[in-house]
Design a protein around this motif. Structure first.
Motif, short mmCIF file in Angstrom:
data_model
loop_
_atom_site.label_atom_id
_atom_site.label_comp_id
_atom_site.label_asym_id
_atom_site.label_seq_id
_atom_site.Cartn_x
_atom_site.Cartn_y
_atom_site.Cartn_z
N UNK A 210 -72.69 87.07 50.57
CA UNK A 210 -72.37 87.13 49.15
C UNK A 210 -71.33 88.21 48.87
N UNK A 211 -70.97 88.35 47.64
CA UNK A 211 -69.98 89.36 47.28
C UNK A 211 -68.61 88.76 47.02
N UNK A 212 -67.91 89.33 46.05
CA UNK A 212 -66.60 88.79 45.67
C UNK A 212 -65.53 89.01 46.72
N UNK A 213 -65.76 89.92 47.67
CA UNK A 213 -64.70 90.24 48.62
C UNK A 213 -64.29 89.02 49.45
N UNK A 214 -65.24 88.14 49.70
CA UNK A 214 -64.91 86.94 50.49
C UNK A 214 -64.06 85.96 49.69
N UNK A 215 -64.29 85.91 48.40
CA UNK A 215 -63.49 85.05 47.55
C UNK A 215 -62.05 85.57 47.47
N UNK A 216 -61.89 86.88 47.34
CA UNK A 216 -60.53 87.46 47.30
C UNK A 216 -59.83 87.29 48.65
N UNK A 217 -60.58 87.47 49.74
CA UNK A 217 -59.97 87.25 51.06
C UNK A 217 -59.60 85.79 51.23
N UNK A 218 -60.44 84.89 50.73
CA UNK A 218 -60.13 83.47 50.80
C UNK A 218 -58.86 83.13 50.06
N UNK A 219 -58.63 83.79 48.93
CA UNK A 219 -57.39 83.57 48.17
C UNK A 219 -56.18 83.98 48.99
N UNK A 220 -56.25 85.12 49.67
CA UNK A 220 -55.12 85.59 50.47
C UNK A 220 -54.85 84.65 51.64
N UNK A 221 -55.92 84.28 52.35
CA UNK A 221 -55.76 83.36 53.48
C UNK A 221 -55.21 82.01 53.01
N UNK A 222 -55.66 81.56 51.86
CA UNK A 222 -55.20 80.28 51.32
C UNK A 222 -53.73 80.32 50.98
N UNK A 223 -53.29 81.41 50.39
CA UNK A 223 -51.87 81.54 50.06
C UNK A 223 -51.01 81.51 51.32
N UNK A 224 -51.49 82.16 52.37
CA UNK A 224 -50.75 82.16 53.64
C UNK A 224 -50.68 80.75 54.21
N UNK A 225 -51.81 80.03 54.18
CA UNK A 225 -51.83 78.67 54.73
C UNK A 225 -50.89 77.76 53.94
N UNK A 226 -50.90 77.87 52.62
CA UNK A 226 -50.04 77.01 51.81
C UNK A 226 -48.58 77.21 52.16
N UNK A 227 -48.17 78.47 52.32
CA UNK A 227 -46.77 78.76 52.67
C UNK A 227 -46.45 78.24 54.07
N UNK A 228 -47.35 78.51 55.01
CA UNK A 228 -47.12 78.05 56.39
C UNK A 228 -47.04 76.53 56.45
N UNK A 229 -47.95 75.86 55.75
CA UNK A 229 -47.94 74.40 55.82
C UNK A 229 -46.74 73.81 55.09
N UNK A 230 -46.30 74.45 54.02
CA UNK A 230 -45.12 73.97 53.31
C UNK A 230 -43.90 73.93 54.22
N UNK A 231 -43.81 74.91 55.13
CA UNK A 231 -42.69 74.97 56.07
C UNK A 231 -42.95 74.10 57.29
N UNK A 232 -44.07 74.33 57.96
CA UNK A 232 -44.33 73.63 59.23
C UNK A 232 -44.69 72.16 59.02
#
Length: 441
Positions: A210-232
């Motif tokens: 539990x805890x909001x830290x996982x949600x915030x980390x998920x947001x960061x990881x998701x942003x990275x994946x979106x950018x990577x997938x947009x290119x690759x």
């Protein structure tokens, strides 16, 4: 109370039956290929400079009627086995892209701070488990059968001073060469897979701690994946699909392919949610969540059509033979002409009219018709991206294609459901869950 999916014998039985049906179709297709004859000359080779750089109607007519053209007199043989490798490549790329699109949906929800989708996010996340398997399949397939799938891999095309020399492909050799191509394939699959496992690890840790830290980390990881997938995702489509026709190119092609993967993934997610809901799962999901998923399928069917038409119209209007040859092959070659129009019918006209009303996007009976149709329709779309460039006039859907579609589909769903059953079906400590429970549109 933790809600979990039970991958029971009752669920496995129809999948096993579908796999057997696929195997039977494959055996019939292979037997037909063996009995139908061994090798014959390919219907035509549109990669020859003679065709692509001819001016006016004559170049189109020759390509359309499947005349045998060869670079400098080199004749390529066609064998029924080429259908097998083509179908493997077609299905391998198609289902790998669906898995990547599932993770893209998961990432978009986190990056957009969406609350409504919290109860269904484990479904797109589970789709990502196919990534290492599907990626491994196409890497092995290209490594072993690259000469049968990609014209540019033949060494005779780069021998200067010989009749088979191709100056255009030689100019692209720094990018289109086997070692670099394999390296890019491995990099794409590895990046997508690593990001998927990071997102999955974070989601499961949220369940436990539990805890909001996982949600915030998920947001960061998701942003990275979106950018990577947009290119690759774009560059992968250049490699895996557009380079099948290596003289032809379209600057819109990458986004078109991603749109096709994306809407197929959306249709799979929507259909899965509806089926799970009907079988007593996903208690927090209501008609409003299903409505939003239906709107996704409807909207991006229109978006895919926008990209399809934009690419087609500009090439049609410019009427440059080097560009129009791509559509000439698909519009005027017998095995593909009907599929060309079926593609538009299933992927645009049908979902546009069928899902236009509010009720059709809120009730499972409509979505259980629309979603499988969209999935199958985009499978045809990918067939039209792959087969004409490899099989030339020898294409057309066969039992081999249907067999591999069923086998790959069952394997994908089996891996998906197996992993869906290993963790809670609905996130336990997602901070947006309470908002999702009261979602209403």
């Amino acid at each position: 109370m933790t809600e979990t999916f039970d991958f029971s014998a009752a669920v496995k039985k129809p999948l096993i039956m579908a796999a057997i049906a696929g195997l039977v179709c494959l055996i019939i297709g292979v037997a037909s290929g063996v009995m139908g004859g061994g090798h014959h000359e390919a219907a035509h080779d549109d990669h020859a400079p003679k065709v692509e750089h001819a001016a006016g109607h004559d170049a189109h007519a020759e390509a359309a009627h499947g005349d045998a053209h060869a670079t400098g007199g080199h004749h390529e043989e066609f064998s029924w086995t080429k259908r097998v490798w083509t179908s493997l490549w077609h299905n391998g790329v198609f289902f790998l892209g669906i898995a990547a699109a599932g993770i893209l949906f998961f990432a978009v929800q986190y990056a957009a701070q969406a609350g409504w989708s919290a109860p269904v996010q484990r479904i797109p996340l589970a789709m990502g488990n196919w990534l290492p398997i599907g990626g491994g399949i196409i890497i092995v397939l290209f490594t072993v059968f690259n000469h049968d799938l990609f014209h540019w891999t033949h060494d005779y095309l780069y021998e200067k001073g010989t009749p088979t020399y191709d100056a255009i492909l030689d100019g692209k050799r720094s990018f289109l060469n086997v070692p670099f191509f394999i390296g890019r394939m491995v990099a794409y699959v590895a990046l997508w897979t690593v990001m998927f496992f990071q997102l999955k690890k974070n989601a499961l840790a949220e369940d436990e701690n539990g805890g909001d830290q996982y949600w915030f980390r998920g947001r960061k990881l998701s942003a990275i994946y979106i950018i990577l997938f947009a290119v690759t995702g774009v560059t992968a489509s250049w490699d895996w699909l557009m380079s099948i026709d290596p003289h032809w190119f379209s600057t819109l092609y990458g986004w078109y392919v991603i749109a096709s993967w994306w809407v197929t993934g959306l249709a799979f997610i929507c259909m899965t949610v509806v089926l799970l809901k009907e079988n007593g799962y996903l208690k927090e999901v209501n008609a409003n969540h299903i409505h939003d998923l239906g709107k996704y399928v409807f909207a991006f069917s229109v978006f895919w059509t926008y990209l399809w038409f934009s690419q087609f119209l500009l090439i049609y209007y410019a009427n440059i033979p080097e560009e129009t040859i791509y559509f000439v092959e698909r519009l005027q070659t017998g095995p593909y002409k009907a599929l060309f129009f079926i593609n538009i019918l299933i992927n645009f006209i049908f979902p546009f009219l069928f899902l236009m009303t509010r009720d059709s996007k809120r009730h499972g009976i409509f979505l259980k018709i629309a979603c499988p149709a969209v999935i199958f329709g985009h499978w045809i779309d990918f067939y039209l991206m792959v087969a004409p460039g490899i099989l030339k006039g020898n294409g057309g859907l066969t039992f081999i294609d249907l067999g591999f579609f069923l086998i790959f589909g069952v394997a994908f769903i089996w891996v998906f459901l197996t992993n869906l059953a290993k963790s809670p079906l609905v996130a336990l400590n997602h901070p947006m869950m309470e908002e999702a429970k009261h979602h209403h549109i």
